[in-house]
Structure formats: structure tokens, C-alpha cells
Design a protein around this motif. Structure first.
Motif, PDB file in Angstrom:
ATOM      1  N   LEU A  69      -7.056  -0.077  17.174  1.00 56.67           N
ATOM      2  CA  LEU A  69      -5.917  -1.005  17.181  1.00 56.67           C
ATOM      3  C   LEU A  69      -4.620  -0.344  16.724  1.00 56.67           C
ATOM      4  CD1 LEU A  69      -7.681  -4.176  15.746  1.00 56.67           C
ATOM      5  CD2 LEU A  69      -7.007  -3.752  18.117  1.00 56.67           C
ATOM      6  N   LYS A  70      -4.688   0.945  16.417  1.00 57.79           N
ATOM      7  CA  LYS A  70      -3.524   1.717  15.963  1.00 57.79           C
ATOM      8  C   LYS A  70      -2.921   1.154  14.674  1.00 57.79           C
ATOM      9  CE  LYS A  70      -2.370   3.622  20.498  1.00 57.79           C
ATOM     10  NZ  LYS A  70      -3.701   3.880  20.836  1.00 57.79           N
ATOM     11  N   ILE A  71      -3.803   0.723  13.785  1.00 61.22           N
ATOM     12  CA  ILE A  71      -3.391   0.277  12.457  1.00 61.22           C
ATOM     13  C   ILE A  71      -3.609   1.464  11.520  1.00 61.22           C
ATOM     14  CG2 ILE A  71      -3.849  -1.303  10.543  1.00 61.22           C
ATOM     15  CD1 ILE A  71      -4.886  -3.327  12.614  1.00 61.22           C
ATOM     16  N   LYS A  72      -2.548   1.921  10.913  1.00 59.15           N
ATOM     17  CA  LYS A  72      -2.652   3.082  10.027  1.00 59.15           C
ATOM     18  C   LYS A  72      -3.215   2.660   8.676  1.00 59.15           C
ATOM     19  CE  LYS A  72       0.905   5.417  12.393  1.00 59.15           C
ATOM     20  NZ  LYS A  72       1.599   6.538  12.621  1.00 59.15           N
ATOM     21  N   VAL A  73      -3.956   3.577   8.072  1.00 55.57           N
ATOM     22  CA  VAL A  73      -4.673   3.283   6.842  1.00 55.57           C
ATOM     23  C   VAL A  73      -4.292   4.309   5.778  1.00 55.57           C
ATOM     24  CG1 VAL A  73      -6.959   3.108   5.814  1.00 55.57           C
ATOM     25  CG2 VAL A  73      -6.627   2.409   8.166  1.00 55.57           C
ATOM     26  N   TYR A  74      -4.082   3.812   4.569  1.00 54.49           N
ATOM     27  CA  TYR A  74      -3.898   4.687   3.410  1.00 54.49           C
ATOM     28  C   TYR A  74      -4.832   4.191   2.314  1.00 54.49           C
ATOM     29  CZ  TYR A  74      -2.024   6.735  -0.806  1.00 54.49           C
ATOM     30  OH  TYR A  74      -1.910   7.404  -1.981  1.00 54.49           O
ATOM     31  N   MET A  75      -5.631   5.083   1.796  1.00 58.00           N
ATOM     32  CA  MET A  75      -6.523   4.734   0.690  1.00 58.00           C
ATOM     33  C   MET A  75      -5.996   5.430  -0.559  1.00 58.00           C
ATOM     34  SD  MET A  75     -10.171   5.046   2.587  1.00 58.00           S
ATOM     35  CE  MET A  75      -9.706   6.452   3.579  1.00 58.00           C
ATOM     36  N   GLY A  76      -5.946   4.681  -1.638  1.00 62.90           N
ATOM     37  CA  GLY A  76      -5.423   5.249  -2.869  1.00 62.90           C
ATOM     38  C   GLY A  76      -5.969   4.541  -4.089  1.00 62.90           C
TER      39      GLY A  76
END
Length: 89
Positions: A69-76
Motif C-alpha cells: 500500500l506504499k505506507i512507510k514505516v518507522y519503528m523506534g
């Protein structure tokens, strides 16, 4: 951008709402998601489920759906709460 605390009970519901909204805005059907991600119908349904469930899905399944879906992800990490966070944008 939406930031979700992964220790919250409703985190999966929030993620499902974001995915549903993106699918609706882009006219993507569940069948297209299944074909595009090469995931099973059961796996897709588990990610799209908007209710409270004891069942969990694999994180890799979620990443495949978000990538499609072209949803960018950042995990932190949230240093204030000492908890893990997931940011979607």
C-alpha cells in the motif's frame, strides 16, 4: 504521520483503520491485496480485522501489506515511556 504505541491494546485496531482508509482512498480491493502481497486470505483478514481479538498476526505479514500500500514505516523507541512505537506515514 500516525504514531502507535505497540504496548497499547488498541494498536492493531488503529493500524487496521489506517490500512482500510488507504485501501478506500485508492480503490484497492481485498482480492488485489491478496494477489499483490502473495499472502493468504486468512493472513490478510487478520491484518484487516478491526475488532478486539486474542489472535495475533506475524509482523512480516503486516510489513508486506504496508509495503504493498506504499505506507512507510518507522519503528523506534519512546524514551519517555520506555516503550516501542510504530510510526506510519
Amino acid at each position: 504521520m500516525v504514531t502507535i504505541n505497540l504496548t497499547e491494546v488498541n494498536g492493531k485496531v488503529q493500524i487496521a483503520k489506517i490500512i482500510h482508509k488507504k485501501m478506500k482512498n485508492n480503490g484497492i480491493k481485498k482480492s488485489e491485496l491478496i494477489l499483490g502481497t502473495h499472502l493468504s486470505k486468512t493472513a490478510i483478514n487478520s491484518v484487516l480485522f478491526m475488532g478486539n481479538s486474542e489472535k495475533d498476526y506475524m509482523f512480516g505479514t503486516l510489513l508486506k501489506v504496508l509495503y504493498f500500500l506504499k505506507i512507510k514505516v518507522y519503528m523506534g523507541k519512546n524514551e519517555d515511556d520506555k516503550s516501542n512505537i510504530l510510526s506510519l506515514f
